[in-house]
Enzyme design. Structure first.
Site, mmCIF file in Angstrom:
data_model
loop_
_atom_site.group_PDB
_atom_site.id
_atom_site.type_symbol
_atom_site.label_atom_id
_atom_site.label_comp_id
_atom_site.label_asym_id
_atom_site.label_seq_id
_atom_site.Cartn_x
_atom_site.Cartn_y
_atom_site.Cartn_z
ATOM 1 N N ALA A 125 -7.662 -54.558 -27.567
ATOM 2 C CA ALA A 125 -6.167 -54.623 -27.314
ATOM 3 C C ALA A 125 -5.708 -53.095 -27.364
ATOM 4 O O ALA A 125 -5.083 -52.731 -28.411
ATOM 5 C CB ALA A 125 -5.319 -55.353 -28.346
ATOM 6 N N GLU A 128 -0.915 -51.146 -22.661
ATOM 7 C CA GLU A 128 0.549 -51.866 -22.696
ATOM 8 C C GLU A 128 0.975 -51.554 -21.244
ATOM 9 O O GLU A 128 0.365 -50.954 -20.460
ATOM 10 C CB GLU A 128 1.190 -50.928 -23.607
ATOM 11 C CG GLU A 128 0.742 -51.176 -25.106
ATOM 12 C CD GLU A 128 1.382 -50.287 -26.318
ATOM 13 O OE1 GLU A 128 2.638 -49.696 -25.906
ATOM 14 O OE2 GLU A 128 0.974 -50.270 -27.370
ATOM 15 N N TRP A 157 -2.377 -56.913 -20.361
ATOM 16 C CA TRP A 157 -3.673 -56.913 -19.862
ATOM 17 C C TRP A 157 -4.860 -57.258 -20.692
ATOM 18 O O TRP A 157 -5.950 -56.576 -20.365
ATOM 19 C CB TRP A 157 -3.668 -55.697 -18.958
ATOM 20 C CG TRP A 157 -2.590 -55.508 -18.025
ATOM 21 C CD1 TRP A 157 -1.859 -54.337 -18.166
ATOM 22 C CD2 TRP A 157 -2.267 -56.389 -16.916
ATOM 23 N NE1 TRP A 157 -1.005 -54.752 -17.048
ATOM 24 C CE2 TRP A 157 -1.021 -55.751 -16.384
ATOM 25 C CE3 TRP A 157 -2.852 -57.442 -15.973
ATOM 26 C CZ2 TRP A 157 -0.505 -56.140 -15.336
ATOM 27 C CZ3 TRP A 157 -2.097 -58.145 -15.013
ATOM 28 C CH2 TRP A 157 -0.952 -57.334 -14.611
ATOM 29 N N GLY A 242 -17.919 -49.205 -22.328
ATOM 30 C CA GLY A 242 -17.606 -50.011 -21.579
ATOM 31 C C GLY A 242 -17.566 -50.029 -20.241
ATOM 32 O O GLY A 242 -17.701 -51.029 -19.460
ATOM 33 N N ARG A 268 -28.771 -68.391 10.206
ATOM 34 C CA ARG A 268 -27.867 -68.527 11.190
ATOM 35 C C ARG A 268 -28.522 -67.936 12.429
ATOM 36 O O ARG A 268 -28.821 -66.927 12.514
ATOM 37 C CB ARG A 268 -26.519 -67.611 10.924
ATOM 38 C CG ARG A 268 -25.638 -67.407 11.997
ATOM 39 C CD ARG A 268 -24.874 -68.827 11.996
ATOM 40 N NE ARG A 268 -23.456 -68.546 12.890
ATOM 41 C CZ ARG A 268 -22.929 -69.584 13.431
ATOM 42 N NH1 ARG A 268 -23.178 -70.724 13.100
ATOM 43 N NH2 ARG A 268 -21.795 -69.195 14.286
ATOM 44 N N LEU A 338 -20.878 -63.366 7.127
ATOM 45 C CA LEU A 338 -20.811 -64.835 7.417
ATOM 46 C C LEU A 338 -19.537 -64.955 8.135
ATOM 47 O O LEU A 338 -19.534 -66.563 8.556
ATOM 48 C CB LEU A 338 -20.367 -65.486 5.780
ATOM 49 C CG LEU A 338 -21.625 -65.976 5.011
ATOM 50 C CD1 LEU A 338 -22.406 -64.536 4.756
ATOM 51 C CD2 LEU A 338 -21.046 -66.653 3.879
ATOM 52 N N GLU A 363 -11.064 -50.795 -17.255
ATOM 53 C CA GLU A 363 -11.620 -49.865 -17.984
ATOM 54 C C GLU A 363 -11.468 -48.438 -17.375
ATOM 55 O O GLU A 363 -12.460 -47.662 -17.398
ATOM 56 C CB GLU A 363 -13.183 -50.301 -17.719
ATOM 57 C CG GLU A 363 -13.577 -51.583 -18.519
ATOM 58 C CD GLU A 363 -13.598 -51.611 -20.038
ATOM 59 O OE1 GLU A 363 -13.499 -50.549 -20.493
ATOM 60 O OE2 GLU A 363 -13.888 -52.574 -20.407
#
Length: 379
Positions: A125, A128, A157, A242, A268, A338, A363
């Site tokens: 946490a 903000e 968030w 992180g 395909r 695709l 991050e």
């Protein structure tokens, strides 16, 4: 096809194989429906915890797996190739445990086996509404009252907001700018804290993101991590690691998109042959493969520096920047391979594209990563 990996030990190879088995048998069959229904996959975190995959980069005597970051990140990548919400959740849990492991006192570190054991899930946490990239401007306050801090304010968030069993909370304990922030380990059910409704997001819809609201929540002073006012450097140190977690998640997501695109292009048939044999598509897939492998090499270089105790902050920002930009590009190209099918929810590349976008944002946005890298170069 699975990524080819050069792993440091046989134990690491077994961990990767275990992760692939869990991903194929447990994660892949559930991912699409859970994301469509915005269903938080708490059961999957419990499964990964029982399998020993929620505390890999921490020492075994603290309840972790005793693995180098080089190995942990590749496990994370394997999860992300199948279900990015779960991989991001593992990364955030690992991030939430870091301040206790690196800066906690003896009593706090005694809780690490509980935090890392797999039964609990953590949150981080920091952000903000008006203090995202500028985290030092946060305004949530922790006011000393005897043996407790009384917390007032709102965090935004927050991954696992309202779902986590514990959080590392960063709050202002004085008005000295970045020197006035402290870190607190708080329980997920502390009185005076509540979670807002989950954010309605473009992607990672299985990963709950919500506000945390504090209205006089009391936290014992003994739950402060490090000295009063030391919270901001603790936060930055945690984010270096992180960012490597997010880089690995982005590479896994890109690998999953590449695998889907290659499989489709092999089967395909157009103009009498598989479309992968047409140079236009073949070259596009080649560029996608080059982006994935280059990004993987970049985060592994940063991880190996971390494992050797070398400075890695600049390399972590480079890895986060390179890997997440690559994921955005590769998932976009996978949709193109695709064609019309890629634009439908019948194929996972549409979901991969939506999930890739946020990798460039959390991050530390990629603009912030460029600032960090430039500052290192200027020193």
């Amino acid at each position: 096809m699975p990524a080819e990996r050069l792993l440091p030990t046989e134990e690491a190879a077994q961990l990767i194989e275990l992760t692939r088995e869990i991903a194929a048998a447990e994660l892949a069959p559930r991912a699409a429906r859970a994301e469509a229904e915005e269903d938080f996959p708490r059961g999957m975190f419990r499964l990964l915890g029982r399998s020993g995959l929620l505390g890999l980069p921490y020492p075994e005597d603290a309840g972790g797996g005793g693995q180098p970051y080089e190995v942990y990140l590749q496990v994370l990548e394997e999860i992300a190739a199948v279900w990015a919400s779960v991989a991001v959740g593992v990364s955030v849990h690992t991030l939430a445990c870091y301040p206790v492991a690196a800066f906690g006192d003896d009593e706090q570190r005694e809780r690490l086996p509980e935090l890392l054991g797999g039964g609990l899930l953590g949150g981080y946490a920091l952000s903000e509404a008006h203090a995202g990239s500028d985290a030092a401007a946060l305004s949530t306050r922790a006011v000393r009252d005897g043996d407790s801090y009384v917390i007032t304010g709102t965090k935004s968030w927050i991954t696992h907001g309202g779902e986590a069993d514990f959080y590392v909370l960063f709050a202002r304990t004085s008005d000295e700018g970045s020197r006035g922030i402290s870190a607190l380990l708080i329980d997920g059910a502390v009185e005076g804290m509540s979670a807002g409704p989950p954010e309605r997001k473009m992607g990672l819809t299985g990963s709950t993101t919500a506000e945390l609201r504090f209205d006089g929540a009391r936290v014992p002073v003994t739950r402060r991590i490090g000295a009063e006012g030391q919270g901001f450097p603790i936060a930055l140190s945690a984010l270096d690691s992180g960012r490597l977690g997010i880089a690995a998640c982005a590479v896994g997501l890109a690998q999953g998109a590449l695998d889907e695109a290659v499989a489709y292009a092999r089967q395909r048939v157009q103009f009498g042959r598989p479309i992968i044999e047409h140079q236009g598509l073949g070259f596009l897939l080649a560029d996608m493969a080059a982006a994935v492998e280059s990004a993987r090499a970049t985060y592994l270089e940063a991880a190996r520096r971390r494992d050797r105790g070398l400075p890695f902050a600049r390399q972590a920002s480079i890895a986060k920047l390179v890997a997440t930009d690559a994921a955005m590009r590769v998932t976009t190209d996978a949709v193109q391979v695709l064609g019309g099918f890629g634009y439908t929810r019948d194929f996972p590349v549409e979901r991969f594209l939506r999930e890739a976008k946020v990798m460039q944002i959390f991050e530390g946005t990629n603009q912030i990563q460029r600032m960090v890298i430039a500052r290192h170069l200027a020193r």
